[in-house]
Design a protein around this motif. Sequence first.
Motif, short mmCIF file in Angstrom:
data_model
loop_
_atom_site.label_atom_id
_atom_site.label_comp_id
_atom_site.label_asym_id
_atom_site.label_seq_id
_atom_site.Cartn_x
_atom_site.Cartn_y
_atom_site.Cartn_z
N ASP A 126 0.82 -1.21 0.00
CA ASP A 126 0.00 0.00 0.00
C ASP A 126 0.86 1.26 0.00
O ASP A 126 0.42 2.31 0.46
CB ASP A 126 -0.90 0.01 1.24
CG ASP A 126 -0.09 -0.08 2.54
OD1 ASP A 126 1.13 -0.35 2.47
OD2 ASP A 126 -0.68 0.14 3.61
N ARG A 129 -0.75 3.79 -2.46
CA ARG A 129 -2.14 4.15 -2.18
C ARG A 129 -2.29 4.84 -0.83
O ARG A 129 -2.95 5.85 -0.70
CB ARG A 129 -2.99 2.87 -2.21
CG ARG A 129 -4.48 3.08 -2.32
CD ARG A 129 -5.16 1.76 -2.60
NE ARG A 129 -4.64 0.69 -1.76
CZ ARG A 129 -5.08 0.42 -0.53
NH1 ARG A 129 -6.05 1.12 -0.02
NH2 ARG A 129 -4.54 -0.56 0.16
N PRO A 133 1.04 8.66 -0.94
CA PRO A 133 0.16 8.97 -2.09
C PRO A 133 0.71 10.12 -2.94
O PRO A 133 0.33 10.27 -4.09
CB PRO A 133 -1.18 9.36 -1.43
CG PRO A 133 -0.86 9.67 -0.01
CD PRO A 133 0.36 8.89 0.35
N LYS A 138 4.47 5.57 -9.46
CA LYS A 138 3.87 4.44 -8.76
C LYS A 138 3.73 3.25 -9.70
O LYS A 138 3.23 3.39 -10.82
CB LYS A 138 2.48 4.82 -8.24
CG LYS A 138 2.52 5.96 -7.25
CD LYS A 138 1.13 6.34 -6.81
CE LYS A 138 1.20 7.60 -5.97
NZ LYS A 138 -0.09 8.13 -5.62
N TYR A 140 2.75 -1.15 -9.87
CA TYR A 140 2.11 -2.29 -9.21
C TYR A 140 2.44 -3.54 -10.02
O TYR A 140 2.09 -3.61 -11.21
CB TYR A 140 0.60 -2.07 -9.12
CG TYR A 140 -0.09 -3.10 -8.28
CD1 TYR A 140 -0.26 -2.91 -6.91
CD2 TYR A 140 -0.58 -4.27 -8.85
CE1 TYR A 140 -0.88 -3.86 -6.12
CE2 TYR A 140 -1.21 -5.24 -8.06
CZ TYR A 140 -1.35 -5.02 -6.70
OH TYR A 140 -1.97 -5.97 -5.92
N GLN A 179 -3.80 -3.39 -3.12
CA GLN A 179 -4.52 -2.85 -4.27
C GLN A 179 -3.65 -1.81 -4.96
O GLN A 179 -2.94 -1.08 -4.29
CB GLN A 179 -5.81 -2.14 -3.81
CG GLN A 179 -6.75 -2.99 -2.99
CD GLN A 179 -7.37 -4.12 -3.79
OE1 GLN A 179 -7.44 -4.05 -5.02
NE2 GLN A 179 -7.78 -5.19 -3.12
N ALA A 181 -2.47 1.62 -6.46
CA ALA A 181 -2.83 3.01 -6.18
C ALA A 181 -3.48 3.61 -7.42
O ALA A 181 -3.16 3.19 -8.55
CB ALA A 181 -1.56 3.79 -5.85
#
Length: 207
Positions: A126, A129, A133, A138, A140, A179, A181
């Motif tokens: 995280d 996210r 932030p 970013k 994933y 999850q 971001a």
Amino acid sequence: MRGIVTIDGPSASGKSSVAQRVAKALGVPYLSSGLLYRAAALLALRAGVDLGDEEALLPLLQASRVRLLPGEENRVLAGEEDLTPHLHTPEVDRVVSQVARHPGVRSWVNARLKEVPPPFVAEGRDMGRAVFPEAPHKFYLTASPEVRARRRAKERPQDYEEVLRDLLRRDRLDQAQTQPAPGALVLDTSAMTLEEVVAWILGHLQD
Ligand code: DC
């Protein structure tokens, strides 16, 4: 590179190895948030506290004097003791999700991460996210459970079937905090080598 790069993804998605290499190429430290969750789990196991009891866990963590030493490799110290060699074991693997679920534990980990001045590459679930932030870059990473289990089985004294079972269980338990971001670039690494993933990320950082 002056800012923060976040690399998130499920367990054994390759994010630690990728984050380490990307950070090295950029000449900045990398931060492994998973290592801090693992340290929390190890301390809880050693103290024999109920892992579901946040009230019992938090004072333990606060008294532990845990520090993350960022760098080319990360180390976690509790006072003078180096916990790092004890953090990647099947015992810690099995309980870490339970410990990481507590909001107070998450705040404790996030506070340790925020003690580190940027620039750096932060890796976890995280980071993009919830924790950083504001990071301008970013990513994933994902991969199929079978590919991830094959990668992990090389690092554990367990056979592939057992690793796959543990990994699917942990995916389920970690789902809420794992999850992408908003705005993260998502990459399925199932058919890619480590070098290809690193090159892909570095390519995007130059854009
Ligand atoms: O990345 P890893 O497998 O070493 O992470 C260990 C555990 O810590 C994993 O089960 C989920 C948890 N974790 C988390 O909840 N949030 C993070 N940012 C990093 C890890």
